[in-house]
Design a protein around this motif. Structure first.
Motif, PDB file in Angstrom:
ATOM      1  N   ASN A 188      -5.359   9.665 -15.600  1.00 14.73           N
ATOM      2  CA  ASN A 188      -4.771   9.909 -14.276  1.00 14.73           C
ATOM      3  C   ASN A 188      -4.217   8.598 -13.749  1.00 14.73           C
ATOM      4  OD1 ASN A 188      -4.052  10.741 -11.738  1.00 14.73           O
ATOM      5  ND2 ASN A 188      -6.143  11.030 -11.004  1.00 14.73           N
ATOM      6  N   VAL A 189      -2.902   8.465 -13.767  1.00 11.25           N
ATOM      7  CA  VAL A 189      -2.256   7.266 -13.238  1.00 11.25           C
ATOM      8  C   VAL A 189      -2.088   7.473 -11.737  1.00 11.25           C
ATOM      9  CG1 VAL A 189      -0.279   5.721 -13.378  1.00 11.25           C
ATOM     10  CG2 VAL A 189      -1.066   6.930 -15.425  1.00 11.25           C
ATOM     11  N   VAL A 190      -2.976   6.879 -10.954  1.00 17.11           N
ATOM     12  CA  VAL A 190      -2.933   7.095  -9.507  1.00 17.11           C
ATOM     13  C   VAL A 190      -1.905   6.197  -8.829  1.00 17.11           C
ATOM     14  CG1 VAL A 190      -5.288   7.934  -9.366  1.00 17.11           C
ATOM     15  CG2 VAL A 190      -4.851   5.487  -9.182  1.00 17.11           C
ATOM     16  N   LEU A 191      -1.494   5.119  -9.475  1.00 21.07           N
ATOM     17  CA  LEU A 191      -0.479   4.241  -8.892  1.00 21.07           C
ATOM     18  C   LEU A 191       0.292   3.577 -10.023  1.00 21.07           C
ATOM     19  CD1 LEU A 191       0.680   2.956  -6.281  1.00 21.07           C
ATOM     20  CD2 LEU A 191      -0.862   1.036  -6.693  1.00 21.07           C
ATOM     21  N   GLU A 192       1.606   3.718  -9.985  1.00 19.52           N
ATOM     22  CA  GLU A 192       2.443   3.084 -10.999  1.00 19.52           C
ATOM     23  C   GLU A 192       3.668   2.478 -10.343  1.00 19.52           C
ATOM     24  OE1 GLU A 192       4.340   5.729 -13.770  1.00 19.52           O
ATOM     25  OE2 GLU A 192       4.022   7.457 -12.462  1.00 19.52           O
ATOM     26  N   HIS A 193       4.172   1.422 -10.950  1.00 21.32           N
ATOM     27  CA  HIS A 193       5.361   0.742 -10.471  1.00 21.32           C
ATOM     28  C   HIS A 193       6.311   0.509 -11.642  1.00 21.32           C
ATOM     29  CE1 HIS A 193       2.123  -0.571  -7.690  1.00 21.32           C
ATOM     30  NE2 HIS A 193       3.062  -0.488  -6.767  1.00 21.32           N
ATOM     31  N   ARG A 194       7.574   0.457 -11.320  1.00 15.31           N
ATOM     32  CA  ARG A 194       8.525  -0.037 -12.312  1.00 15.31           C
ATOM     33  C   ARG A 194       8.420  -1.555 -12.353  1.00 15.31           C
ATOM     34  NH1 ARG A 194      12.070   2.691  -9.128  1.00 15.31           N
ATOM     35  NH2 ARG A 194      13.255   0.739  -8.855  1.00 15.31           N
ATOM     36  N   PRO A 195       8.595  -2.151 -13.521  1.00 21.77           N
ATOM     37  CA  PRO A 195       8.494  -3.622 -13.585  1.00 21.77           C
ATOM     38  C   PRO A 195       9.478  -4.321 -12.661  1.00 21.77           C
ATOM     39  CG  PRO A 195       8.439  -2.664 -15.782  1.00 21.77           C
ATOM     40  CD  PRO A 195       8.782  -1.549 -14.848  1.00 21.77           C
ATOM     41  N   ASP A 196      10.653  -3.724 -12.443  1.00 17.40           N
ATOM     42  CA  ASP A 196      11.671  -4.344 -11.590  1.00 17.40           C
ATOM     43  C   ASP A 196      11.701  -3.739 -10.196  1.00 17.40           C
ATOM     44  OD1 ASP A 196      12.495  -1.877 -12.438  1.00 17.40           O
ATOM     45  OD2 ASP A 196      14.599  -2.424 -12.719  1.00 17.40           O
ATOM     46  N   ALA A 197      10.676  -2.984  -9.830  1.00 18.26           N
ATOM     47  CA  ALA A 197      10.671  -2.308  -8.523  1.00 18.26           C
ATOM     48  C   ALA A 197      10.496  -3.329  -7.414  1.00 18.26           C
ATOM     49  CB  ALA A 197       9.554  -1.275  -8.468  1.00 18.26           C
ATOM     50  N   PRO A 198      11.118  -3.098  -6.245  1.00 18.37           N
ATOM     51  CA  PRO A 198      10.909  -4.008  -5.119  1.00 18.37           C
ATOM     52  C   PRO A 198       9.490  -3.898  -4.589  1.00 18.37           C
ATOM     53  CG  PRO A 198      12.145  -2.080  -4.420  1.00 18.37           C
ATOM     54  CD  PRO A 198      12.014  -1.984  -5.915  1.00 18.37           C
ATOM     55  N   CYS A 199       9.157  -4.817  -3.711  1.00 18.16           N
ATOM     56  CA  CYS A 199       7.826  -4.841  -3.133  1.00 18.16           C
ATOM     57  C   CYS A 199       7.572  -3.535  -2.370  1.00 18.16           C
ATOM     58  CB  CYS A 199       7.723  -6.024  -2.179  1.00 18.16           C
ATOM     59  SG  CYS A 199       6.059  -6.478  -1.759  1.00 18.16           S
ATOM     60  N   PRO A 200       6.433  -2.893  -2.591  1.00 23.03           N
ATOM     61  CA  PRO A 200       6.188  -1.620  -1.883  1.00 23.03           C
ATOM     62  C   PRO A 200       6.045  -1.826  -0.382  1.00 23.03           C
ATOM     63  CG  PRO A 200       4.227  -2.331  -3.084  1.00 23.03           C
ATOM     64  CD  PRO A 200       5.329  -3.240  -3.509  1.00 23.03           C
ATOM     65  N   ILE A 201       6.763  -1.014   0.377  1.00 23.18           N
ATOM     66  CA  ILE A 201       6.692  -1.023   1.841  1.00 23.18           C
ATOM     67  C   ILE A 201       6.388   0.404   2.267  1.00 23.18           C
ATOM     68  CG2 ILE A 201       7.916  -1.496   3.990  1.00 23.18           C
ATOM     69  CD1 ILE A 201       9.736  -3.369   2.344  1.00 23.18           C
ATOM     70  N   ILE A 202       5.181   0.628   2.743  1.00 21.29           N
ATOM     71  CA  ILE A 202       4.724   1.973   3.093  1.00 21.29           C
ATOM     72  C   ILE A 202       4.595   2.079   4.607  1.00 21.29           C
ATOM     73  CG2 ILE A 202       2.943   3.701   2.753  1.00 21.29           C
ATOM     74  CD1 ILE A 202       4.468   2.929   0.204  1.00 21.29           C
ATOM     75  N   VAL A 203       5.272   3.046   5.188  1.00 22.04           N
ATOM     76  CA  VAL A 203       5.154   3.351   6.611  1.00 22.04           C
ATOM     77  C   VAL A 203       4.293   4.600   6.742  1.00 22.04           C
ATOM     78  CG1 VAL A 203       6.371   3.917   8.732  1.00 22.04           C
ATOM     79  CG2 VAL A 203       7.409   2.337   7.088  1.00 22.04           C
ATOM     80  N   GLU A 204       3.099   4.441   7.307  1.00 26.62           N
ATOM     81  CA  GLU A 204       2.173   5.560   7.447  1.00 26.62           C
ATOM     82  C   GLU A 204       2.234   6.081   8.881  1.00 26.62           C
ATOM     83  OE1 GLU A 204       0.618   8.427   6.956  1.00 26.62           O
ATOM     84  OE2 GLU A 204       0.012   7.394   5.117  1.00 26.62           O
ATOM     85  N   ASN A 205       2.832   7.254   9.041  1.00 24.56           N
ATOM     86  CA  ASN A 205       2.980   7.837  10.362  1.00 24.56           C
ATOM     87  C   ASN A 205       1.801   8.715  10.764  1.00 24.56           C
ATOM     88  OD1 ASN A 205       5.610   6.752  10.871  1.00 24.56           O
ATOM     89  ND2 ASN A 205       6.448   8.256   9.456  1.00 24.56           N
ATOM     90  N   THR A 206       0.980   9.093   9.787  1.00 23.70           N
ATOM     91  CA  THR A 206      -0.200   9.930  10.078  1.00 23.70           C
ATOM     92  C   THR A 206      -1.414   9.260   9.440  1.00 23.70           C
ATOM     93  OG1 THR A 206       1.262  11.852   9.910  1.00 23.70           O
ATOM     94  CG2 THR A 206      -1.102  12.282  10.038  1.00 23.70           C
ATOM     95  N   PRO A 207      -1.930   8.188  10.058  1.00 23.70           N
ATOM     96  CA  PRO A 207      -2.983   7.391   9.415  1.00 23.70           C
ATOM     97  C   PRO A 207      -4.375   8.000   9.543  1.00 23.70           C
ATOM     98  CG  PRO A 207      -2.410   6.422  11.520  1.00 23.70           C
ATOM     99  CD  PRO A 207      -1.500   7.611  11.333  1.00 23.70           C
ATOM    100  N   THR A 208      -4.549   9.211   9.011  1.00 21.69           N
ATOM    101  CA  THR A 208      -5.890   9.786   8.961  1.00 21.69           C
ATOM    102  C   THR A 208      -6.690   9.070   7.878  1.00 21.69           C
ATOM    103  OG1 THR A 208      -5.266  11.461   7.334  1.00 21.69           O
ATOM    104  CG2 THR A 208      -4.970  12.008   9.671  1.00 21.69           C
ATOM    105  N   MET A 209      -7.990   9.294   7.890  1.00 24.17           N
ATOM    106  CA  MET A 209      -8.833   8.649   6.895  1.00 24.17           C
ATOM    107  C   MET A 209      -8.451   9.093   5.487  1.00 24.17           C
ATOM    108  SD  MET A 209     -12.962   8.254   6.844  1.00 24.17           S
ATOM    109  CE  MET A 209     -13.333   9.980   6.614  1.00 24.17           C
ATOM    110  N   ARG A 210      -8.151  10.372   5.304  1.00 26.11           N
ATOM    111  CA  ARG A 210      -7.770  10.878   3.986  1.00 26.11           C
ATOM    112  C   ARG A 210      -6.427  10.321   3.551  1.00 26.11           C
ATOM    113  NH1 ARG A 210     -10.257  15.472   2.019  1.00 26.11           N
ATOM    114  NH2 ARG A 210      -8.291  16.232   1.178  1.00 26.11           N
ATOM    115  N   ARG A 211      -5.478  10.208   4.514  1.00 23.89           N
ATOM    116  CA  ARG A 211      -4.163   9.682   4.155  1.00 23.89           C
ATOM    117  C   ARG A 211      -4.240   8.202   3.796  1.00 23.89           C
ATOM    118  NH1 ARG A 211       0.414  12.819   5.847  1.00 23.89           N
ATOM    119  NH2 ARG A 211       1.641  11.011   5.187  1.00 23.89           N
ATOM    120  N   LEU A 212      -5.148   7.465   4.416  1.00 26.80           N
ATOM    121  CA  LEU A 212      -5.298   6.045   4.113  1.00 26.80           C
ATOM    122  C   LEU A 212      -6.047   5.842   2.801  1.00 26.80           C
ATOM    123  CD1 LEU A 212      -6.204   4.667   7.653  1.00 26.80           C
ATOM    124  CD2 LEU A 212      -4.089   4.228   6.397  1.00 26.80           C
ATOM    125  N   LEU A 213      -7.179   6.540   2.636  1.00 24.51           N
ATOM    126  CA  LEU A 213      -8.029   6.341   1.461  1.00 24.51           C
ATOM    127  C   LEU A 213      -7.480   7.017   0.215  1.00 24.51           C
ATOM    128  CD1 LEU A 213     -11.711   6.771   2.666  1.00 24.51           C
ATOM    129  CD2 LEU A 213     -10.648   4.716   1.752  1.00 24.51           C
TER     130      LEU A 213
END
Length: 816
Positions: free
Chosen positions: A303-328
């Protein structure tokens, strides 16, 4: 006595010299946010530094472009993310409830999953065939032949001895069990014991032969038990040899495949997983190879829970619904037919904290604190640097045990957006907050209204026009919008930086211009948009004006009244503010209760209003400075006010009202006043001064302008004035006036027409002044209250301390 402010001081006008273009089509669109240099510098530092605890709190009101600035800065900086990694979860064969974490370089997670799936496919589809090769069959046949020879070497002598003794070894199948027995033989054929006994009974077999065979049969059964043990050992060794042969060959085959995986993925966790996978195949899969139920490849999946492309830009995540489940993150459960819930490592899904690993997570503080557990999860992750995906346990009776995945080391920078109240709340109540959010990017709500500020407005407006296909604004339209920005800021030399609010005005101004068939937006279109905006939300203000006009609410705008003054208040309606007059009255008489705040007694006074009222008492003592206690009962009230009152902007009007009640000198009702006070008589600036002036002007306009009406404001607010055009025109025509003052004395002179009076050192106020009269009236009330004041002078005692000029003067204290 103060003079009215000149007309040009009532409304700031954008200088045409600051506008060097015809329309916004001639202006380069301005991208990003302007006028926030300090915030930009702090935010850039917070985004670029890697020091611990350098998370960023962006403080400022909504509408100042915080989100736009952050995204623009991240695009400009384009920070490299060398720490971005792929995270995978695999089955933990030793502890199935604690999935194993495998962390790989960016871009390697998908390849690792593909390779493991290929390995699982080989195990499922080809391992059985690989273990059925001719060479392996020959080796297996040799093992079986050796075992058979060893078995024959044990059984042949035993069988010959049985045959010589007239006995035979017979095997019988009883269900799943094979049972052996030694039976007598007749003519070389084994005969059941019952049949043999019948032959003896009929005399066909001599009894002596029966006894002899029974004796030998008992001896051979003892030997058979020993031979059975030897045969079982031979069979066990045979089965073990075959199993070892299969396992050795399977381990060799799988070792070649896993070795290439371990070579390409040299992480220790990969080696541990490969070793456990091979052991599980040898222990659990080999006995079931080729069977139909051998289809569960779940433990061998990745189970690959997080993957990036080698040339991908820095991840920028905007969390509009910061529930505990959405964060964790979450762990999905699977339900069996009987309703039982179970979870595997394949059900683990990432949350925004993990998706932002190696990059940035942007969250609104208000949203975060409104979600139960959200703030605690964020702080714990930042403090420990580890993310534990442990959602709440299922509470249903049929739920199974939840998984406890290995924690993930994360490196995430959090950008928290909030206002000043939220910042101070977190700083006061959470000791971790100042240690985790060390960078404060403080947004101002205003920018200077100089030539550069006008250029910023034009650039932002040009961008809005271009992006939203609005009509172009000509220079007068831009100037009108700049002037409205100065009004919103309500501070001398400042323009509002809340461009979101100005953008709404610009959109409506373009709409108005299109309806009027204009090709561009002009000054009058902007002003009409402002009027329309206020009109949609000013129903309470219009109702108030109607009630004033028909006399339901008593507001006098002409004449003079003792102990009555027009104060000014404001009403908020969304982003808009409306001013209106409020009648303040005061009454006074002999007594010892002092000054009573009726609003406070009725629990309608806010803390700031109550503070201003206490300052009023201190100012009264400073102004009068009598040589005796102030002995009177006075009460002050906001008439026809049935809601809460807060703020100290009416305290200047209240002191004038109280002095009027004390002296019986009437106050002009064609004047209204706003301004706070201090304990030495200075008039201090207040908010909403433009709206307050306009509120009283509207009341006067509805009841009839006389030319003497006006508003008294603190001089410190004079530079903040950006009044409505109709108010400015009325002032220009001499129909209305705005006065700016510095002291209470100036206010009472405007209200009464009497000189307030000024002390000359320790001397008393001159006799023909308002404050001199106030001192005399205070002495009169004290004399009337003396019979009720212990130790006070009696009315029949001589007044040795009264000065010749009837004013008050300090006297030395008396003992006792």
């Amino acid at each position: 006595m103060a003079n009215p402010l000149p007309v040009d001081a009532l409304r700031w006008h954008c200088d045409v010299a600051d506008v060097d273009f015809e329309t916004t089509d001639d202006v380069k669109p301005l991208i990003g946010v302007v006028g926030q240099d300090d915030a930009v510098e702090a935010l850039r530092f917070g985004l670029e530094t890697d020091a611990p605890g350098q998370n960023v709190f962006v403080r400022g009101l909504s509408g100042t472009g915080r989100m736009t600035l952050i995204q623009k800065l991240l695009e400009d900086i384009r920070p490299s993310c060398p720490l971005t990694r792929d995270h995978c979860y695999v089955h933990n064969f030793g502890q199935p409830d604690r999935p194993r974490l495998i962390t790989l370089p960016a871009g390697k997670g998908k390849e690792f999953r593909r390779r493991v799936e290929k390995l699982a496919g080989f195990i499922r589809e080809h391992l059985g065939a690989a273990l059925s090769s001719e060479a392996l069959k020959a080796r297996r046949a040799a093992i079986e032949e050796a075992a058979e020879q060893e078995f024959r070497s044990v059984m042949e002598p035993f069988n010959k001895a049985l045959s010589a003794a007239g006995l035979a070894l017979v095997s019988r199948q009883l269900g799943p069990i094979t049972q052996t027995a030694i039976l007598p033989t007749i003519e070389g054929k084994p005969v059941p014991q019952e049949e043999f006994d019948r032959l003896v009974a009929r005399g066909e077999v001599p009894p002596e032969q029966q006894d002899e065979r029974r004796q030998k049969q008992a001896e051979f059964e003892k030997q058979l038990a020993e031979i059975s043990e030897k045969s079982s050992e031979i069979r066990r060794k045979h089965d073990q040899a075959v199993q070892e042969l299969l396992e050795d060959n399977a381990r060799t085959l799988l070792g070649k495949l896993t070795a290439t995986i371990e070579k390409d993925f040299p992480q220790p966790a990969v080696r541990a997983f490969m070793s456990e996978l091979v052991d599980d195949v040898l222990s659990n899969r080999l006995p079931r190879l080729g069977k139909e139920d051998d289809v569960d490849d779940g433990p061998y999946r990745v189970n690959v829970v997080l993957e990036h492309r080698p040339d991908a830009p820095c991840p920028i995540i905007v969390e509009n619904t910061p529930t505990m489940r959405r964060l964790l993150g979450t762990i999905d459960y699977e339900f069996s037919r009987d309703g039982r819930a179970s979870a595997t490592h394949m059900g683990i899904a990432p949350g925004s904290l993990l998706r932002a690993d190696g990059g940035y997570l942007i969250v609104e503080a208000r949203d975060l604190l409104s979600e139960p557990g959200g703030w605690r999860v964020l702080v714990r992750t930042l403090r420990t640097g580890q993310l534990e995906i442990t959602p709440p346990e299922l509470v249903f009776p049929w739920s199974g045990p939840s998984l406890k995945p290995e924690p993930i080391d994360v490196n995430v920078k959090v950008i928290l957006l909030g206002d000043a109240d939220m910042y101070y709340l977190l700083d006061a109540y959470d000791p971790d907050f100042p240690q985790l959010f060390k960078v404060l990017a403080d947004f101002d709500t205003t920018i200077p209204h100089d030539k550069r500020g006008v250029e910023h407005y034009a650039g932002v407006l040009a961008r809005i026009v271009r992006d939203e296909k609005l009509l172009p604004f000509d220079r007068t339209g831009v100037m009108a919008l700049v002037e409205h920005g100065a009004r919103i800021a309500a501070r001398k030399g400042k323009l509002t930086a809340r461009f979101g609010r100005l953008a709404d005005i610009a959109r409506e101004a373009s709409f108005v211009a299109r309806k009027a068939s204009h090709s561009r937006v002009i000054c009058e279109n902007v002003r009409e948009a402002v009027r329309r905006t206020k009109r949609r939300a000013d129903l309470p203000a219009r109702r108030f004006r109607e009630l004033v006009a028909d006399g339901t609410i008593r507001i006098q705008t002409a004449g003079s009244v003792v102990g009555q003054v027009n104060g000014l208040a404001v009403l908020q309606a969304g982003p808009l503010t409306y001013g209106f007059p409020a009648r303040v009255t005061a009454t006074i008489g002999p007594g010892t209760a002092g000054v009573i705040n009726i609003e406070r007694e009725a629990a309608l006074s806010g803390a700031i209003h109550t503070k201003g009222f206490y300052i009023l008492g201190g100012l009264l003592r400073w102004l009068l400075r009598t040589d005796h206690p102030l002995a009177f009962n006075a009460s002050i009230a906001f008439e026809q006010s049935y809601g809460g009152i807060d703020g100290d902007s009416a305290s200047g009007a209240e002191i004038c009202c109280l002095l009027s009640a004390l002296t019986d000198v009437p106050l002009r009702q064609d004047l209204a006043m706003t301004g706070a006070i201090d304990q030495v008589g200075h008039i201090l600036p207040v908010g909403g001064v433009n709206e307050k002036i306009e509120g009283f002007y509207d009341a006067c306009h509805d009841t009839g302008l006389t030319g003497t009406q006006g508003v008294i404001v603190p001089r410190a607010n004079a530079g903040d004035l950006v009044l409505r055009q109709d108010v400015v025109e009325a002032c220009s025509a001499g129909q209305f006036n705005v006065y700016a003052i510095d002291t209470v004395q100036e206010a009472v002179e405007l209200f009464t027409g009497m000189p307030a009076g000024k002390r000359d050192g320790d001397r008393a106020y001159p006799e023909n002044t308002l404050l001199g009269l106030a001192v005399r009236r205070a002495r009169e009330y004290w004399k009337k209250a003396a019979p009720h004041v212990p130790g006070a002078m009696r009315p029949d005692e001589p007044d040795t301390n009264e000065p010749d000029d009837a004013g008050a003067r300090p006297v030395p204290p008396r003992d006792g």
